[in-house]
Design an enzyme around this catalytic site. Sequence first.
Site, PDB file in Angstrom:
ATOM      1  N   SER A  69      -5.440  -5.223   2.406  1.00  0.00           N
ATOM      2  CA  SER A  69      -6.592  -4.960   1.551  1.00  0.00           C
ATOM      3  C   SER A  69      -7.827  -5.422   2.303  1.00  0.00           C
ATOM      4  O   SER A  69      -7.761  -5.724   3.502  1.00  0.00           O
ATOM      5  CB  SER A  69      -6.406  -5.643   0.199  1.00  0.00           C
ATOM      6  OG  SER A  69      -7.355  -5.134  -0.708  1.00  0.00           O
ATOM      7  N   LYS A  73      -8.465  -2.993   6.059  1.00  0.00           N
ATOM      8  CA  LYS A  73      -7.922  -1.631   6.005  1.00  0.00           C
ATOM      9  C   LYS A  73      -8.394  -0.742   7.162  1.00  0.00           C
ATOM     10  O   LYS A  73      -7.617   0.054   7.689  1.00  0.00           O
ATOM     11  CB  LYS A  73      -8.309  -0.968   4.678  1.00  0.00           C
ATOM     12  CG  LYS A  73      -7.585  -1.531   3.466  1.00  0.00           C
ATOM     13  CD  LYS A  73      -7.987  -0.758   2.222  1.00  0.00           C
ATOM     14  CE  LYS A  73      -7.215  -1.215   1.008  1.00  0.00           C
ATOM     15  NZ  LYS A  73      -7.548  -0.427  -0.190  1.00  0.00           N
TER      16      LYS A  73
END
Length: 289
Positions: A69, A73
């Site tokens: 996350s 990413k």
Amino acid sequence: MENKITGHTRLAALFATPIRHSVSPMIHNTAFQALGIDAVYLAFEVGTQGLSQAIDSIRNLEMLGANLSMPNKILAVEHMDELSEAARLIGAVNTITNDNGKLTGHNTDGTGFMRSLEDIDVNIIGKKMTIIGAGGAATAIIVQAALDGVKEITVYNRKDDFYDNIKKKLAYISDNTDCIITLHDLADQNELAKDVAGSALLLNATGVGMKPLETQTPIQDFSIIRPDLAVCDVIYTPRETEFLKQARLRGAKTNNGLGMLLYQGAAAFEKWTGKEMPIEIVKPIIENN
Ligand code: NAD
């Protein structure tokens, strides 16, 4: 709690920061236990500095894989041996699979959103949709919708410093799929009304509607909402944003971002284990969190 961790237990992980609020460990560990899969899922506080080493550990520790996350990413893309078509077009990875040391980067955020539409019995394949926002969540949804066969996507974003880059990015996605994707200024509400009139779905993919903007809505004129329009929000806290509430009051089918969150996890789980996540067991965890 009975200890079932053995010398055979495999590890899956989440690399992100901040991380301690994440529901992903509860989702995946519940699913592993329900299906008797000998694996555990842990959250590790990893930022961009530690990302390369964390990704190496997927190979070195023979892990099942990982989720990523923020802020990892986009940076993870350059560390992958292969990329799925969606991850390549989005330019971001949220799931890594480990095939005997070969790491493949996937992006399941968009598939999560597309699957969530089934929960409200909405099918947008071959149709047009309008999206407000063009950040990470929006881009993942745009790419997956385009790959799945949505015919046209009109994207509305505020004219900020990123606008020209977004325009190039959307042109690239459009050129590499069969979907017509165009970018418009969110301030042009007349144009937005025309596009919504021809759309089957209107989606808010901005943070407008959650704290500290919880009293705000991404559109001001709700007369453009009609009962046969599906209206969705990527936000899930609050469960019903003011945007969704106003749309529901005008008879539209509405859906918040919980389904996207649930099904992006389910898609990762399936890639790691080859098994379907037991949604009926996992869903209450997400809903009650
Ligand atoms: P981002 O920062 O990448 O993009 C934010 C977008 O919102 C940009 O297009 C920006 O221009 C727009 N925006 C921000 N403030 C605005 C304002 N005041 N008026 C108009 N537009 C504005 O963020 P992101 O990662 O795409 O996340 C966006 C939202 O999606 C967040 O609320 C996040 O919590 C949610 N999200 C949900 C899921 C899920 O699984 N449901 C997954 C990822 C993100």
